[in-house]
Design a protein around this motif. Structure first.
Motif: not given
Length: 103
Positions: A65-78
């Motif tokens: 599917g030509n996708t990549a997933t990036v896991s993030l820490p959940g830090t609130p950002v706008r």
């Protein structure tokens, strides 16, 4: 073209505690597998950015599917910024869709 780094900045409209991103390229069979190297940064004010995910390579494979997933820490950002520093399939950054999730 042939000019790294390249970046994409998105204003989410309000702070969000992001847990993952899904990056997409067109699923066409004509696109060969490639790895793009990028850093994910975030900001609450659009001026000062901090690293949410350090530089890493993400593989995009047409057979999945030509996708990549990036896991993030959940830090609130706008404001979210992807900074691309390499691509094994083209001499520039490539991204057709970005999905951001809080879970």
């Amino acid at each position: 073209n042939h000019a790294f780094p390249q970046s994409l900045t998105v204003d989410l409209g309000a702070p969000k505690a992001l847990k993952r991103l899904v990056l997409k390229l067109p699923p066409a069979a004509a696109w060969a597998t490639r790895t793009q190297t990028l850093t994910v940064s975030g900001s609450t004010d659009g001026g000062t950015y901090g690293t949410l995910k350090p530089s890493a390579g993400y593989t995009f494979d047409p057979s999945s599917g030509n996708t990549a997933t990036v896991s993030l820490p959940g830090t609130p950002v706008r404001h979210l910024r992807l900074t691309f520093t390499g691509n094994t399939g083209w001499p520039a950054a490539q991204l057709s869709e970005l999905e951001a999730y809080t879970s």
